[in-house]
Design a protein around this motif. Structure first.
Motif, PDB file in Angstrom:
ATOM      1  N   PHE A  84       0.719  -1.179  -0.131  1.00 49.88           N
ATOM      2  CA  PHE A  84       0.023  -0.155  -0.035  1.00 49.88           C
ATOM      3  C   PHE A  84       0.897   1.172   0.065  1.00 49.88           C
ATOM      4  O   PHE A  84       0.599   2.234  -0.544  1.00 49.88           O
ATOM      5  N   TYR A  85       2.034   1.344   0.512  1.00 49.93           N
ATOM      6  CA  TYR A  85       2.911   2.406   0.713  1.00 49.93           C
ATOM      7  C   TYR A  85       4.143   2.318  -0.038  1.00 49.93           C
ATOM      8  O   TYR A  85       5.175   2.968  -0.395  1.00 49.93           O
ATOM      9  N   GLY A  86       3.843   1.364  -1.110  1.00 48.42           N
ATOM     10  CA  GLY A  86       4.987   1.171  -2.323  1.00 48.42           C
ATOM     11  C   GLY A  86       6.112   0.496  -1.984  1.00 48.42           C
ATOM     12  O   GLY A  86       7.242   0.481  -2.401  1.00 48.42           O
ATOM     13  N   LEU A  87       6.341  -0.370  -0.894  1.00 52.19           N
ATOM     14  CA  LEU A  87       7.495  -1.007  -0.390  1.00 52.19           C
ATOM     15  C   LEU A  87       7.117  -2.434  -0.377  1.00 52.19           C
ATOM     16  O   LEU A  87       6.003  -3.159  -0.294  1.00 52.19           O
ATOM     17  N   SER A  88       8.279  -3.322  -0.435  1.00 54.58           N
ATOM     18  CA  SER A  88       8.173  -4.757  -0.486  1.00 54.58           C
ATOM     19  C   SER A  88       9.388  -5.424   0.388  1.00 54.58           C
ATOM     20  O   SER A  88      10.429  -4.686   0.078  1.00 54.58           O
ATOM     21  N   PRO A  89       9.277  -6.429   1.183  1.00 51.70           N
ATOM     22  CA  PRO A  89      10.505  -7.050   1.655  1.00 51.70           C
ATOM     23  C   PRO A  89      11.597  -7.426   0.715  1.00 51.70           C
ATOM     24  O   PRO A  89      11.247  -8.014  -0.680  1.00 51.70           O
ATOM     25  N   THR A  90      12.746  -7.266   1.055  1.00 50.39           N
ATOM     26  CA  THR A  90      13.841  -7.870   0.261  1.00 50.39           C
ATOM     27  C   THR A  90      14.252  -9.352   0.573  1.00 50.39           C
ATOM     28  O   THR A  90      13.856  -9.538   1.583  1.00 50.39           O
ATOM     29  N   THR A  91      14.958  -9.960  -0.186  1.00 50.44           N
ATOM     30  CA  THR A  91      15.380 -11.201   0.161  1.00 50.44           C
ATOM     31  C   THR A  91      16.220 -11.331   1.413  1.00 50.44           C
ATOM     32  O   THR A  91      17.017 -10.810   1.678  1.00 50.44           O
ATOM     33  N   GLY A  92      15.628 -12.129   2.404  1.00 49.66           N
ATOM     34  CA  GLY A  92      16.198 -12.545   3.324  1.00 49.66           C
ATOM     35  C   GLY A  92      15.860 -11.407   4.516  1.00 49.66           C
ATOM     36  O   GLY A  92      16.485 -11.760   5.759  1.00 49.66           O
ATOM     37  N   GLU A  93      14.887 -10.515   4.074  1.00 50.11           N
ATOM     38  CA  GLU A  93      14.514  -9.596   5.239  1.00 50.11           C
ATOM     39  C   GLU A  93      13.668 -10.068   6.233  1.00 50.11           C
ATOM     40  O   GLU A  93      12.393 -10.694   5.622  1.00 50.11           O
ATOM     41  N   SER A  94      13.658 -10.002   7.570  1.00 52.09           N
ATOM     42  CA  SER A  94      12.629 -10.537   8.616  1.00 52.09           C
ATOM     43  C   SER A  94      11.631  -9.672   8.588  1.00 52.09           C
ATOM     44  O   SER A  94      11.598  -8.441   8.076  1.00 52.09           O
ATOM     45  N   ASP A  95      10.481 -10.254   9.132  1.00 53.55           N
ATOM     46  CA  ASP A  95       9.337  -9.218   9.287  1.00 53.55           C
ATOM     47  C   ASP A  95       9.559  -8.187  10.230  1.00 53.55           C
ATOM     48  O   ASP A  95       9.193  -7.053   9.935  1.00 53.55           O
ATOM     49  N   GLU A  96      10.362  -8.369  11.192  1.00 55.86           N
ATOM     50  CA  GLU A  96      10.557  -7.066  12.158  1.00 55.86           C
ATOM     51  C   GLU A  96      11.282  -6.112  11.323  1.00 55.86           C
ATOM     52  O   GLU A  96      11.291  -4.494  11.580  1.00 55.86           O
ATOM     53  N   ARG A  97      12.268  -6.395  10.662  1.00 53.33           N
ATOM     54  CA  ARG A  97      13.011  -5.436   9.721  1.00 53.33           C
ATOM     55  C   ARG A  97      12.431  -4.774   9.051  1.00 53.33           C
ATOM     56  O   ARG A  97      12.378  -3.416   8.905  1.00 53.33           O
ATOM     57  N   PHE A  98      11.292  -5.379   8.121  1.00 52.96           N
ATOM     58  CA  PHE A  98      10.583  -4.787   7.225  1.00 52.96           C
ATOM     59  C   PHE A  98       9.542  -3.920   7.858  1.00 52.96           C
ATOM     60  O   PHE A  98       9.418  -2.746   7.311  1.00 52.96           O
ATOM     61  N   LYS A  99       9.189  -4.358   9.152  1.00 51.95           N
ATOM     62  CA  LYS A  99       8.215  -3.436   9.825  1.00 51.95           C
ATOM     63  C   LYS A  99       8.838  -2.172  10.276  1.00 51.95           C
ATOM     64  O   LYS A  99       8.182  -1.060  10.020  1.00 51.95           O
ATOM     65  N   LYS A 100       9.988  -2.006  10.758  1.00 55.33           N
ATOM     66  CA  LYS A 100      10.812  -0.893  11.043  1.00 55.33           C
ATOM     67  C   LYS A 100      11.072   0.014   9.887  1.00 55.33           C
ATOM     68  O   LYS A 100      10.880   1.071   9.804  1.00 55.33           O
ATOM     69  N   ARG A 101      11.188  -0.683   8.629  1.00 56.88           N
ATOM     70  CA  ARG A 101      11.504   0.182   7.553  1.00 56.88           C
ATOM     71  C   ARG A 101      10.115   0.781   7.031  1.00 56.88           C
ATOM     72  O   ARG A 101      10.192   1.769   6.482  1.00 56.88           O
ATOM     73  N   LEU A 102       9.120   0.043   7.191  1.00 60.87           N
ATOM     74  CA  LEU A 102       7.762   0.544   6.773  1.00 60.87           C
ATOM     75  C   LEU A 102       7.541   1.682   7.559  1.00 60.87           C
ATOM     76  O   LEU A 102       7.058   2.908   7.091  1.00 60.87           O
ATOM     77  N   LYS A 103       7.776   1.616   8.917  1.00 61.84           N
ATOM     78  CA  LYS A 103       7.303   2.678   9.798  1.00 61.84           C
ATOM     79  C   LYS A 103       8.357   4.027   9.391  1.00 61.84           C
ATOM     80  O   LYS A 103       7.589   5.088   9.414  1.00 61.84           O
ATOM     81  N   LEU A 104       9.486   4.046   9.239  1.00 62.54           N
ATOM     82  CA  LEU A 104      10.201   5.134   8.908  1.00 62.54           C
ATOM     83  C   LEU A 104      10.018   5.409   7.424  1.00 62.54           C
ATOM     84  O   LEU A 104       9.816   6.820   7.515  1.00 62.54           O
TER      85      LEU A 104
END
Length: 276
Positions: A84-104
């Protein structure tokens, strides 16, 4: 930010639901009032089954509702929120890291940027970026970026620094007037000694488990520029069978520079007895 658990429907105890069902049934069946308090009647057994079914259904509704909030989302649901915000997880990225990146990324879209935006971009640049700190001074407008690597020791390689610098300096991403200085974070190791009192009936292993719990709690923090305070050590050491904590070392709060990440060295736990 400590917020109460979000709910979309009120969670009631099985006992309250059971009582409400009985009251509704009794209002339509006056004869039932005489046996309403008996728990062995067919009606009581049926009402108990329905009350527990509704109890679990209410919990399930709230769990599903929470799973669509960023703080609680995981897996495919989190990926849809990111899309929805134009982001997708990168290879090997954990949910917690993706969540942090999404909030930022969300925070960086507001007028409060571009600090949050540049932090989000640095995390976008490479999955090896564990944490980032961004700052500048009034005397020098250069945007300083310290990168903490996910590699052992936290020191960012030159390859990683070059990757981050190239990514954020792209014309489509940078603010035209900004100049960057990208460098590795500096790891400062601090040894800790705690004198703890166990609860009266706590497991003997409570003291041994404290070291692992403290390391996990500290690793979960955004470490760059974060001070290691004695208050933090006490707050995170309490509970799980421990009811009193005295910090023997460090002797004072350890202050971190913007480019420093404090790491916990040895953690020595001294058991000073038991009490209530």
């Amino acid at each position: 930010m400590n917020l109460p658990e979000p709910t979309i429907i009120e969670e009631l105890s099985p006992e309250r639901i059971y009582q409400e069902i009985k009251d509704i049934y009794a209002s339509y069946n006056p004869d039932f009032k005489e046996i309403a308090d008996l728990e062995t009647t067919p009606e009581a057994k049926t009402f108990q089954a329905f009350s527990y079914r509704e109890f679990h259904l209410r919990q399930r509704i709230n769990d599903v509702f929470k799973s669509y909030l960023i703080e609680y989302a995981e897996g495919v649901t989190l990926h849809h929120l990111g899309a929805f915000y134009g982001l997708s997880p990168t290879t090997g990225e954990s949910d917690e890291r993706f969540k942090k990146r999404l909030k930022l990324a969300i925070a960086g879209r507001s007028a409060a940027g571009p600090k949050e935006r540049y932090k989000a971009l640095c995390l976008d640049a490479d999955v090896r970026v564990r944490d980032v700190n961004v700052w500048s001074s009034a005397l020098d407008p250069t945007v300083n970026i310290a990168v903490l690597s996910s590699d052992p020791g936290g020191i960012a390689s030159q390859d990683l620094l070059d990757t981050v610098a190239t990514y954020i300096d792209h014309p489509e991403r940078r603010v035209t007037s900004d100049e960057f200085k990208v460098s590795s974070a500096v790891k400062k190791v601090v040894n800790v000694t705690l004198s703890v009192q166990l609860e009266e009936f706590a497991r003997n292993s409570a003291g041994e488990e404290l070291e692992a719990n403290l390391r996990a709690a500290w690793d979960a923090e955004d470490l760059l520029g974060l001070d290691l305070t004695r208050a933090w050590l006490i707050r995170n050491a309490m509970g799980n069978g421990i009811n009193n904590v005295k910090v023997e070392q460090p002797f004072a709060d350890v202050v971190a520079e913007p480019n420093e990440a404090i790491g916990l060295g040895t953690i020595n736990v001294i058991i000073s007895g038991r009490g209530r």
